[in-house]
Design a protein around this motif. Sequence first.
Motif, PDB file in Angstrom:
ATOM      1  N   ARG A  34       0.822  -1.211   0.000  1.00 25.89           N
ATOM      2  CA  ARG A  34       0.000   0.000   0.000  1.00 25.89           C
ATOM      3  C   ARG A  34       0.860   1.267   0.000  1.00 25.89           C
ATOM      4  O   ARG A  34       0.397   2.332  -0.409  1.00 25.89           O
ATOM      5  N   THR A  35       2.086   1.171   0.463  1.00 25.84           N
ATOM      6  CA  THR A  35       2.952   2.360   0.467  1.00 25.84           C
ATOM      7  C   THR A  35       3.581   2.602  -0.918  1.00 25.84           C
ATOM      8  O   THR A  35       4.214   3.624  -1.139  1.00 25.84           O
TER       9      THR A  35
ATOM     10  N   ARG B 150      -8.766   7.206   7.991  1.00 31.35           N
ATOM     11  CA  ARG B 150      -7.488   7.525   8.664  1.00 31.35           C
ATOM     12  C   ARG B 150      -6.349   6.713   8.070  1.00 31.35           C
ATOM     13  O   ARG B 150      -5.252   7.201   7.849  1.00 31.35           O
ATOM     14  N   ARG B 151      -6.639   5.439   7.772  1.00 29.06           N
ATOM     15  CA  ARG B 151      -5.606   4.564   7.204  1.00 29.06           C
ATOM     16  C   ARG B 151      -5.195   5.057   5.816  1.00 29.06           C
ATOM     17  O   ARG B 151      -4.028   5.065   5.461  1.00 29.06           O
TER      18      ARG B 151
ATOM     19  N   LEU C 217      -3.021   8.077   6.070  1.00 26.68           N
ATOM     20  CA  LEU C 217      -1.656   7.672   6.430  1.00 26.68           C
ATOM     21  C   LEU C 217      -0.936   7.063   5.214  1.00 26.68           C
ATOM     22  O   LEU C 217       0.229   7.373   4.940  1.00 26.68           O
ATOM     23  N   ALA C 218      -1.662   6.219   4.467  1.00 30.52           N
ATOM     24  CA  ALA C 218      -1.072   5.588   3.277  1.00 30.52           C
ATOM     25  C   ALA C 218      -0.673   6.641   2.245  1.00 30.52           C
ATOM     26  O   ALA C 218       0.406   6.579   1.648  1.00 30.52           O
TER      27      ALA C 218
ATOM     28  N   LEU D  72       2.378   8.367   3.407  1.00 28.59           N
ATOM     29  CA  LEU D  72       3.548   7.486   3.219  1.00 28.59           C
ATOM     30  C   LEU D  72       4.004   7.484   1.768  1.00 28.59           C
ATOM     31  O   LEU D  72       5.193   7.522   1.472  1.00 28.59           O
TER      32      LEU D  72
END
Lengths: 165, 186
Positions: free
Chosen positions: A25-26, A106-107, A110-111, A114
């Motif tokens: 995912r990053t 939120r995830r 963050l992804a 990143l």
Amino acid sequence: MQHTPAPTLEAVLAQYGASLARVARTYEATAAGREDLLQDVALALLKALPRYRGDSALGTFVYRVATNVAIDRLARRPPDALDLAAIEDRPDPGPTPESLHADEHRRERLARALRRLPLTQRQVMSLVLEGLSHGQIAAVLGLTENNVAVRANRARTQLRQWLEE
Amino acid sequence: MNERDDELEAWQRQWRDGAPPPRVEARAIADDRRYRRFAIAEYALSALLLTASLAYVLYSDTIVARLLFAGFWGIGVPTLAFAIWNRRGLWRATDESGRAFVALALRRCRRGLRAVHASYVVLAAVVAFNVATFSGAFAAMPSDGRDGIALTIAVAAVYLIVLMAAHRRVRRRLAAYEAIARELDA
């Protein structure tokens, strides 16, 4: 000298599959891209696992394969994909945060943050989030522990700033 | 525990509570089998073609057979030898550390570039050989070899386009890996 028997792909993916999906995912913003990357990682693991002799921790071995496959995919992309200065301004093709539930929102934030990081900071931070120590990350990426610590620090500062915006 | 550790733990929690990963092992195993079958078929076909050509050259005493023999030893064998020599030490090492992998990838790209340059030379040699042969320079073939020359040029033109695309691709990949290496060293 007795070697550890090579683990099977199924066993490795049962143990590390979720973690590898998060690391993917990053690198990849879309679900299709992530699945393709995971597929490539699985294929590379299938070829590499017979060489695993237990000289390093299995996790180190697996994350090495995953990050190297991800780098290889990046290098095969059009040149602007590696223009790190331009990444911040480029639209991310992932789902819009508005279309997601609060946790996933939120995830995804963050992804996205990143994916905006420079490549090596992103690599370091994705492994920090998986709970690897600086020593383990150094072994995966071929950096010194000191170097990993510096990059992790820079990445955290940058992530904090982006997530607070 | 300080504030920074709390922050990292919060990120780790957010990060880890995701959906289960897609099942990819069955497709990976199927792909691996397909690649292996394809590689075996490729080797078998190459061996068959090589054996058939050698048998033809050895058991027939025509001008075409002699020319094929000369082409095989003069161009084919050196090309194959160069390809094998050029790939030494370039095994795929995805389980190496990131830095070692990038160094290997850079070597692979540079060798790839060298192989492309060599292919231009081989292509020129093959075209020169065929044109000389079809135009009767060896006084052995019918002098009216215009069809042969036209075919040679047409095939060479297509191959040249493919080669130029490969050249561009290898150069782009080399530039990408150089950028990654610079970032690793930064």
